[in-house]
Motif scaffolding. Structure first.
Motif, PDB file in Angstrom:
ATOM      1  N   THR A   1       8.936   6.065   9.706  1.00 30.56           N
ATOM      2  CA  THR A   1       8.887   5.903   8.253  1.00 30.56           C
ATOM      3  C   THR A   1       8.794   4.452   7.820  1.00 30.56           C
ATOM      4  OG1 THR A   1      11.288   5.900   8.114  1.00 30.56           O
ATOM      5  CG2 THR A   1      10.167   8.033   7.852  1.00 30.56           C
ATOM      6  N   GLY A   2       8.725   3.533   8.782  1.00 29.87           N
ATOM      7  CA  GLY A   2       8.599   2.138   8.411  1.00 29.87           C
ATOM      8  C   GLY A   2       8.606   1.223   9.612  1.00 29.87           C
TER       9      GLY A   2
ATOM     10  N   LEU B   1       7.907  -1.229   4.621  1.00 27.44           N
ATOM     11  CA  LEU B   1       7.513  -2.432   5.339  1.00 27.44           C
ATOM     12  C   LEU B   1       8.549  -3.494   5.000  1.00 27.44           C
ATOM     13  CD1 LEU B   1       5.665  -4.245   7.035  1.00 27.44           C
ATOM     14  CD2 LEU B   1       4.318  -4.643   4.955  1.00 27.44           C
TER      15      LEU B   1
ATOM     16  N   ILE C   1      -0.229   1.502   5.767  1.00 23.85           N
ATOM     17  CA  ILE C   1       0.843   2.470   6.018  1.00 23.85           C
ATOM     18  C   ILE C   1       1.144   3.322   4.794  1.00 23.85           C
ATOM     19  CG2 ILE C   1       1.867   1.046   7.826  1.00 23.85           C
ATOM     20  CD1 ILE C   1       4.154   0.387   5.935  1.00 23.85           C
TER      21      ILE C   1
ATOM     22  N   LEU D   1      -1.069  -4.503   6.129  1.00 27.56           N
ATOM     23  CA  LEU D   1      -0.246  -3.455   6.730  1.00 27.56           C
ATOM     24  C   LEU D   1       0.335  -2.528   5.667  1.00 27.56           C
ATOM     25  CD1 LEU D   1       0.859  -2.218   9.275  1.00 27.56           C
ATOM     26  CD2 LEU D   1       2.700  -3.923   9.242  1.00 27.56           C
TER      27      LEU D   1
ATOM     28  N   LEU E   1       2.809   3.842  13.896  1.00 31.74           N
ATOM     29  CA  LEU E   1       3.731   4.526  12.991  1.00 31.74           C
ATOM     30  C   LEU E   1       3.352   5.992  12.856  1.00 31.74           C
ATOM     31  CD1 LEU E   1       4.213   1.936  10.110  1.00 31.74           C
ATOM     32  CD2 LEU E   1       5.832   2.539  11.894  1.00 31.74           C
ATOM     33  N   ASP E   2       2.046   6.253  12.717  1.00 31.23           N
ATOM     34  CA  ASP E   2       1.573   7.637  12.634  1.00 31.23           C
ATOM     35  C   ASP E   2       1.941   8.412  13.893  1.00 31.23           C
ATOM     36  OD1 ASP E   2       0.461   7.257  10.123  1.00 31.23           O
ATOM     37  OD2 ASP E   2      -1.552   6.840  10.901  1.00 31.23           O
TER      38      ASP E   2
ATOM     39  N   ARG F   1       6.046   4.750   3.130  1.00 29.56           N
ATOM     40  CA  ARG F   1       6.696   4.117   4.277  1.00 29.56           C
ATOM     41  C   ARG F   1       7.206   2.733   3.887  1.00 29.56           C
ATOM     42  NH1 ARG F   1       2.214   5.703   8.636  1.00 29.56           N
ATOM     43  NH2 ARG F   1       3.013   7.733   9.212  1.00 29.56           N
TER      44      ARG F   1
ATOM     45  N   THR G   1      -0.540  -1.227  14.351  1.00 32.37           N
ATOM     46  CA  THR G   1       0.822  -0.955  13.899  1.00 32.37           C
ATOM     47  C   THR G   1       0.852   0.313  13.056  1.00 32.37           C
ATOM     48  OG1 THR G   1       1.354  -3.311  13.942  1.00 32.37           O
ATOM     49  CG2 THR G   1       2.812  -1.892  12.657  1.00 32.37           C
ATOM     50  N   ALA G   2      -0.079   0.454  12.147  1.00 36.21           N
ATOM     51  CA  ALA G   2      -0.149   1.652  11.303  1.00 36.21           C
ATOM     52  C   ALA G   2      -0.382   2.901  12.148  1.00 36.21           C
ATOM     53  CB  ALA G   2      -1.246   1.497  10.252  1.00 36.21           C
ATOM     54  N   ARG G   3      -1.260   2.818  13.124  1.00 38.90           N
ATOM     55  CA  ARG G   3      -1.511   3.962  14.011  1.00 38.90           C
ATOM     56  C   ARG G   3      -0.270   4.300  14.831  1.00 38.90           C
ATOM     57  NH1 ARG G   3      -7.586   2.438  16.108  1.00 38.90           N
ATOM     58  NH2 ARG G   3      -8.666   3.069  14.198  1.00 38.90           N
TER      59      ARG G   3
END
Length: 185
Positions: free
Chosen positions: A19-20, A53, A47, A43, A13-14, A51, A9-11
């Motif tokens: 932004t979230g 969450l 992130i 998470l 977003l990148d 960002r 999930t973090a990847r």
């Protein structure tokens, strides 16, 4: 598995430059609530602070606390904003509205008791409900507003309801205003 989900999930977003993210996991059983909290913590760490969450949770009232059995609002609010969904589970045909004002008050009060108010968001339903032969469907306010009358605006909760035979219900400007006042108070 939890770490893999958080990392992916973090990847994502990148990669998206997002932004979230909103985690909306329905029906978390009580015994798995700690896993959801751990996922949110992991998470949030991955992130970073720039960002957002958000964790969506079902509504609960004192009369019906069950929907939040697997959601520890206080613990979730430490690493995420908590989005409390407010639409009712009961969509049986009849003169109902998305989230009646009294139920709305109970959900807001109970949620604010469970987590810091500054960490809470409330989903205010603005779509309507239409009952058809095949079941229930979401209906836009644009579709339902032509059916509104002055009498609808004068109902105590400000929401519009058709009759059981009409098979529709929607929020109005007045019902939304009343619900926003509840949250503000």
């Amino acid at each position: 598995l939890r770490n893999r989900v958080a990392i992916r999930t973090a990847r994502s977003l990148d990669a998206l430059g997002a932004t979230g993210v909103v985690l909306d996991l329905d029906g978390v059983p009580g015994e798995r609530g700690a896993d959801l909290v751990a996922l949110a913590q992991t998470l949030a760490r991955l992130i970073g602070p720039g960002r957002s969450l958000v964790v969506a949770v079902p509504p609960a009232t004192d009369a019906d606390p069950g929907p939040q059995a697997g959601y520890d609002l206080r613990a979730l609010s430490r690493s995420a904003l908590v989005l409390v969904e407010t639409a009712p589970a009961d969509t049986t045909r009849g003169p109902v509205v998305q989230a009646p004002l009294e139920r709305w008050r109970e959900v807001v009060r109970r949620s604010a008791h469970e987590a810091p108010a500054r960490r809470l968001l409330f989903a205010l339903p603005t779509a309507g409900i239409a009952w058809e032969a095949g079941g229930v469907r979401a209906a836009s306010q644009a579709e339902l507003y032509p059916r509104l009358t002055e009498a609808h605006q004068q109902l105590p909760d400000g929401a519009a309801r058709g009759t059981a035979s009409d098979g529709w219900a929607t929020e109005t400007d007045r019902s939304i205003e009343l619900k926003l006042r509840v949250v503000h108070d």
